[in-house]
Design a protein around this motif. Structure first.
Motif, PDB file in Angstrom:
ATOM      1  N   PRO A   1      13.169  -9.566  -7.142  1.00  0.00           N
ATOM      2  CA  PRO A   1      12.535 -10.297  -6.060  1.00  0.00           C
ATOM      3  C   PRO A   1      11.351  -9.169  -5.579  1.00  0.00           C
ATOM      4  N   PRO A   2       9.611  -9.873  -5.851  1.00  0.00           N
ATOM      5  CA  PRO A   2       9.040  -8.600  -5.322  1.00  0.00           C
ATOM      6  C   PRO A   2       9.459  -8.493  -4.075  1.00  0.00           C
ATOM      7  N   LYS A   3       9.110  -7.221  -3.395  1.00  0.00           N
ATOM      8  CA  LYS A   3       9.767  -6.822  -1.300  1.00  0.00           C
ATOM      9  C   LYS A   3       8.426  -7.637  -1.023  1.00  0.00           C
ATOM     10  N   SER A   4       6.826  -7.896  -1.471  1.00  0.00           N
ATOM     11  CA  SER A   4       5.802  -8.266  -0.271  1.00  0.00           C
ATOM     12  C   SER A   4       5.160  -9.430  -1.026  1.00  0.00           C
ATOM     13  N   PRO A   5       4.615 -10.141  -0.518  1.00  0.00           N
ATOM     14  CA  PRO A   5       3.588 -11.343  -1.038  1.00  0.00           C
ATOM     15  C   PRO A   5       2.380 -10.857  -1.532  1.00  0.00           C
TER      16      PRO A   5
ATOM     17  N   ASN B   1       6.057  -4.226 -10.984  1.00  0.00           N
ATOM     18  CA  ASN B   1       6.335  -5.994 -11.876  1.00  0.00           C
ATOM     19  C   ASN B   1       5.965  -6.747 -10.432  1.00  0.00           C
TER      20      ASN B   1
END
Lengths: 413, 105
Positions: B13-17, B74
């Motif tokens: 999943p993405p590391k940061s919002p 990504n």
């Protein structure tokens, strides 16, 4: 409660595609919520979220839908090599999440089948997309109910749910279920059958410049739900609207519909309704597509295999030299390949590495007046001069090329 | 080792919002005729291209200046496709090389 309210029940998953490169927090439920919100509906998405919950919450805020998420242990993710590929789903075994006695009660709902297990729903009007191919479940299997139910199924889902193999029989069987007032059976290039107790009609697709197929079924169901649930449109017009919205979506895979374009999409849908609605399915020609491409490395052979499988899945006849003649010396294979090329209706050429055999096949086809769709993902323009100059259609996207070949054979382009 | 263990890794999943996604990078495939017109501080809108393989393009007055690649791309694609507007702010132009700060607009 305004008539624009729609509750969506569906998955919130991570999705990734290698070519074209995409990585996105979506899933059927989140994508449908995004489409519906962009069309102007007031949307609540009921789903399960794992460790990526914060990302889905942020996206929901930005795309202006309400997320009502129940917790789960792990994220579920889908990986596609290309948009026509079968996805790898992680984790490979998913436990059905603990279902509380909590159910969703709403006026208008759009319900998707879910890997974790579908949340029970009680609705006035519902659109149900079972999602799961041959493992599809009936809407009422988990105790859900609706006063009016519209079913949107793929051919394989419809066949699994009814045991029938002919689209009209599938639709008739679905319409016999309690409270089902509409059944739509999507049949790929043949179009989609829209069935109500009064009539069965076929709608078609709108060709697009590109085809990003992942999620297009979700978009169809969402747009159909918007028209049928919130606008009160007929099932037939709703299906035409859904088809037009899908064409807009697959251009690039963006699931926010431009508000300024929506009226034009309604106009196109109405035009489709009047001019293109058919009483019978479109016929898939029996003439063949010649699949030209190198098969001398694992990657090349894989690309040929995938293209052939995708075309055959859609019901087309394919001649593939490596599959249908095999490897051999020039004496053994060339004449048979060229014979089959000469009686093909269209050539789909995969230009990986500008293989000389493939280039020859393209020239042979053009000399014989056979249309050529060439997929050139990483070619230099200077290598394509002869193709452009001889009337080949050159695309830089594998899935789009496959669809172009189909449309060429069907006479759509 | 073949036949043992699990490859059940899924997608990261993405590391940061999206609201805090920010990174520096060098524009790939720089278009020389556009790069030479850029000034420090120019903000180049980012969009996701439909075609493979480099999907995020930075434009200047509607013309492609280069593409954004790297380990964060990504996450950037996810954010742009989720309706967040991102820009590549020009930090430095050194010949054909353009260093940008990618952040939410």
């Amino acid at each position: 409660m305004s008539s624009l309210d729609v509750d969506v029940i569906g998955g919130a998953y991570l999705e990734e595609c290698a070519f074209p490169t995409r990585s996105i927090c979506r899933g059927s439920g989140a994508r449908a919520a995004a489409i519906l919100a962009s069309l102007g509906a007031q949307v609540s998405l009921h789903s399960f979220t794992g460790p990526s919950k914060c990302h889905f919450e942020e996206i929901a805020r930005n795309l202006k839908f309400k997320l009502i998420a129940r917790d789960k242990q792990t994220d579920i993710s889908f990986h596609y090599s290309h948009p026509l590929a079968r996805p790898q789903i992680f984790p490979t075994s998913v436990s059905i999440e603990e279902q509380s006695n909590e159910t969703v009660k709403a006026k208008n709902v759009l319900v998707f089948g879910m890997i974790e297990g579908r949340i029970p729903v009680h609705a006035d009007r519902a659109v149900y997309d079972p999602q799961d191919g041959i493992n599809s479940k009936h809407y009422t299997d988990n105790g859900s109910s609706a006063n009016e139910l519209a079913l949107v199924v793929s051919y394989s889902e419809g066949a699994a749910l009814t045991g029938k193999l002919i689209p009209t029989e599938i639709a008739a069987c679905l319409l016999m279920q309690p409270n089902v007032v509409t059944a739509i059976v999507k049949c790929g290039p043949q179009g989609a059958l829209v069935a109500t107790p009064n009539e069965m009609k076929w709608i078609g697709a709108f060709p697009s410049g590109r085809v990003y197929k992942i999620g297009s079924g979700d978009v169809f169901s969402a747009a159909f739900a918007f028209a049928w649930l919130t606008k009160g449109s007929s099932a037939l017009l709703s299906a035409w609207f859904a088809s037009r919205i899908v064409a807009a979506y697959v251009e690039c895979g963006m699931d926010s519909i431009d508000a300024l374009a929506v009226q034009g999409y309604w106009d196109d849908a109405n035009k489709g309704l009047i001019e293109r609605t058919n009483s019978v399915a479109r016929i898939i020609p029996t003439s063949q597509i010649y699949l030209a491409g190198p098969f001398f490395t694992t990657a090349q052979r894989w690309a040929v295999d995938e293209a052939r499988a995708a075309l055959r899945d859609m019901g087309f006849r394919v001649f593939s030299p490596v599959h249908d003649v095999g490897l051999g010396s020039s004496d053994e294979v060339v004449q048979e390949d060229l014979f089959e090329l000469g009686r093909s209706q269209v050539v789909l050429a995969l230009l990986d590495g500008m293989d000389t055999g493939t280039i020859f096949e393209i020239g042979y086809a053009r000399a014989n007046g056979i249309p050529v769709i060439a997929v050139a993902e990483s070619a230099r323009d200077s290598d394509l001069t002869m193709l452009f100059g001889s009337g080949c259609s050159v695309v830089d996207d594998y899935s789009t090329g496959i669809y172009y070949a189909c449309w060429q054979l069907m006479g759509d382009v | 080792m073949a036949g043992s263990g699990s490859r059940d890794t899924g997608i990261r999943p993405p590391k940061s919002p999206c609201s805090s996604l920010r990174f520096r990078t060098v524009l790939n495939s720089p278009q020389a005729n556009i790069i030479k017109t850029l000034q420090v501080g120019d903000e180049l809108p980012l969009s996701v291209l439909p075609s493979p393989p480099s999907p995020v393009v930075a434009t200047h007055n509607g013309v492609a200046a280069g593409t954004v690649t790297g380990s964060q791309v990504n996450a950037l694609i996810n954010c742009i496709m989720s309706g967040f507007q991102f820009v590549a702010a020009v930090i430095e132009v050194r010949g054909g090389q353009c260093i940008v700060d990618v952040h939410i607009k």
